[in-house]
Design a protein around this motif. Structure first.
Motif, PDB file in Angstrom:
ATOM      1  N   LEU A 190      33.465 -18.070  -0.331  1.00  0.00           N
ATOM      2  CA  LEU A 190      33.851 -18.081   1.073  1.00  0.00           C
ATOM      3  C   LEU A 190      35.323 -18.441   1.213  1.00  0.00           C
ATOM      4  CD1 LEU A 190      32.325 -17.663   3.774  1.00  0.00           C
ATOM      5  CD2 LEU A 190      32.323 -20.140   4.010  1.00  0.00           C
ATOM      6  N   PRO A 191      36.148 -17.530   1.677  1.00  0.00           N
ATOM      7  CA  PRO A 191      37.584 -17.829   1.801  1.00  0.00           C
ATOM      8  C   PRO A 191      37.846 -18.940   2.815  1.00  0.00           C
ATOM      9  CG  PRO A 191      37.139 -15.466   2.013  1.00  0.00           C
ATOM     10  CD  PRO A 191      35.825 -16.168   2.092  1.00  0.00           C
ATOM     11  N   GLU A 192      38.810 -19.799   2.495  1.00  0.00           N
ATOM     12  CA  GLU A 192      39.199 -20.859   3.437  1.00  0.00           C
ATOM     13  C   GLU A 192      39.764 -20.269   4.722  1.00  0.00           C
ATOM     14  OE1 GLU A 192      41.767 -23.779   1.828  1.00  0.00           O
ATOM     15  OE2 GLU A 192      40.448 -24.293   0.154  1.00  0.00           O
ATOM     16  N   GLU A 193      40.139 -18.993   4.657  1.00  0.00           N
ATOM     17  CA  GLU A 193      40.696 -18.347   5.840  1.00  0.00           C
ATOM     18  C   GLU A 193      39.704 -18.357   6.998  1.00  0.00           C
ATOM     19  OE1 GLU A 193      42.505 -14.015   7.236  1.00  0.00           O
ATOM     20  OE2 GLU A 193      42.001 -14.364   5.141  1.00  0.00           O
ATOM     21  N   LEU A 194      38.399 -18.367   6.685  1.00  0.00           N
ATOM     22  CA  LEU A 194      37.394 -18.384   7.743  1.00  0.00           C
ATOM     23  C   LEU A 194      37.537 -19.649   8.581  1.00  0.00           C
ATOM     24  CD1 LEU A 194      34.885 -17.207   9.106  1.00  0.00           C
ATOM     25  CD2 LEU A 194      33.499 -18.409   7.410  1.00  0.00           C
ATOM     26  N   ASN A 195      37.668 -20.807   7.908  1.00  0.00           N
ATOM     27  CA  ASN A 195      37.866 -22.075   8.629  1.00  0.00           C
ATOM     28  C   ASN A 195      39.158 -22.046   9.437  1.00  0.00           C
ATOM     29  OD1 ASN A 195      35.572 -22.926   7.324  1.00  0.00           O
ATOM     30  ND2 ASN A 195      36.641 -24.245   5.869  1.00  0.00           N
ATOM     31  N   ARG A 196      40.224 -21.593   8.786  1.00  0.00           N
ATOM     32  CA  ARG A 196      41.525 -21.576   9.464  1.00  0.00           C
ATOM     33  C   ARG A 196      41.510 -20.660  10.674  1.00  0.00           C
ATOM     34  NH1 ARG A 196      43.553 -21.541   4.035  1.00  0.00           N
ATOM     35  NH2 ARG A 196      43.845 -19.280   4.165  1.00  0.00           N
ATOM     36  N   CYS A 197      40.832 -19.530  10.546  1.00  0.00           N
ATOM     37  CA  CYS A 197      40.760 -18.569  11.640  1.00  0.00           C
ATOM     38  C   CYS A 197      40.029 -19.176  12.838  1.00  0.00           C
ATOM     39  CB  CYS A 197      40.062 -17.302  11.165  1.00  0.00           C
ATOM     40  SG  CYS A 197      39.996 -15.989  12.400  1.00  0.00           S
ATOM     41  N   ALA A 198      38.886 -19.806  12.569  1.00  0.00           N
ATOM     42  CA  ALA A 198      38.107 -20.413  13.645  1.00  0.00           C
ATOM     43  C   ALA A 198      38.861 -21.587  14.268  1.00  0.00           C
ATOM     44  CB  ALA A 198      36.753 -20.858  13.122  1.00  0.00           C
ATOM     45  N   LEU A 199      39.510 -22.400  13.438  1.00  0.00           N
ATOM     46  CA  LEU A 199      40.270 -23.541  13.952  1.00  0.00           C
ATOM     47  C   LEU A 199      41.430 -23.082  14.821  1.00  0.00           C
ATOM     48  CD1 LEU A 199      40.341 -25.747  10.738  1.00  0.00           C
ATOM     49  CD2 LEU A 199      39.383 -26.444  12.933  1.00  0.00           C
ATOM     50  N   GLY A 200      42.155 -22.068  14.340  1.00  0.00           N
ATOM     51  CA  GLY A 200      43.273 -21.554  15.114  1.00  0.00           C
ATOM     52  C   GLY A 200      42.824 -20.962  16.434  1.00  0.00           C
TER      53      GLY A 200
END
Length: 224
Positions: free
Chosen positions: A37-47
Motif C-alpha cells: 500500500l503506497p504511503e501516497e494513499l495516506n498523504r492524498c486523503a490527508l491533503g
C-alpha cells in the motif's frame, strides 16, 4: 491510487462521491496493508481533508482516515499510524484545522490507546514508533501503567514497563518523579515501583525531597 486522486477535483459532487466510495475499498486496503500500500494513499486523503470546505465530504474523509488508523493498529503498523497522526497534527492550532486535531485525538483514544500500551509491553522487541506514540500523552500512559501494576500480573510487567519508560526518557520520568509528592497513595506506590525499576538513582535522589509518608511498605519495600 487513481481513484483517491480525484479528491483533487474542483467538482464538489465528484469529491463527495469519491470520499464516500473510499469506504468501499476498506477490505482491499486492509488486504494490502502495509507492504503493498503506497504511503501516497495516506498523504492524498490527508491533503484532501485539510483542503476540504464541504462539511459532509470532510466527515467522509475523516471516517476514511479513522479506518486507516484502525487498520494500522490492528495490523501492528505503528509507524503507519504515526505517519497519519503526524499529518493530522501538522496544521497550526487554528479554528479551521480543529477537526484535524480532533481526529488525531480520536485515532489513539480509548481501546486503541490500550492496544498501544499492551503492544509496548509485549514480550518482543519494542517497536521504535510505540514510545513516540505513547509520549503524546504521558499522563494517560502513567495512569494505565499504574492500573496494570495493581493486577495479579503486575510484578511480571515491571521489566517491560521499565524498558518502555527508559526508552521514552525524560518527559515521562520527570512526570513519574512528580507523582512521588502526591497525596494519592496508589499513585505514589506505583511511581516508586516504576522508578525503582526504570531509574533507581533518580528515585534515591527524589525520596529525601518528598514530604510526608510515601507508603514504602505498600509499595513492597517494607523492612528493607
Amino acid at each position: 491510487m487513481n481513484y483517491p486522486r480525484r479528491l483533487e477535483t474542483p467538482n464538489l459532487t465528484a469529491r463527495r462521491t469519491v470520499a464516500a466510495g473510499l469506504k468501499e475499498l476498506s477490505s482491499v486496503i486492509e488486504s494490502l496493508w502495509p507492504n503493498q500500500l503506497p504511503e501516497e494513499l495516506n498523504r492524498c486523503a490527508l491533503g484532501a481533508l485539510e483542503q476540504e470546505t464541504v462539511p459532509e465530504t470532510a466527515a467522509l474523509l475523516s471516517a476514511f482516515l479513522e479506518m486507516l488508523g484502525r487498520i494500522a493498529v490492528t495490523r501492528g503498523d505503528y509507524a503507519g499510524l504515526e505517519g497519519i497522526l503526524s499529518g493530522l497534527e501538522k496544521p497550526p492550532r487554528e479554528p479551521q484545522f480543529e477537526h484535524l486535531h480532533a481526529l488525531a485525538h480520536r485515532l489513539i483514544a480509548q481501546d486503541r490507546w490500550l492496544l498501544l500500551v499492551d503492544a509496548a509491553l509485549a514480550n518482543r522487541a519494542l517497536d521504535a514508533a510505540l514510545p513516540r506514540l505513547l509520549v503524546r500523552d504521558p499522563e494517560r500512559l502513567l495512569d494505565r501503567l499504574t492500573t496494570l501494576l495493581t493486577e495479579a500480573r503486575g510484578s511480571e510487567l515491571l521489566p517491560p514497563i521499565a524498558r518502555l519508560l527508559r526508552t521514552i526518557g525524560v518527559p515521562v520520568l520527570n512526570l513519574l518523579e512528580s507523582r512521588l509528592y502526591e497525596a494519592r497513595r496508589q499513585r505514589v506506590s506505583a511511581a516508586i515501583k516504576m522508578l525503582a525499576a526504570a531509574d533507581p538513582e533518580r528515585l534515591l535522589r527524589a525520596l529525601p525531597r518528598s514530604s510526608g509518608e510515601l507508603g514504602m511498605e505498600s509499595a513492597g519495600f517494607g523492612g528493607e
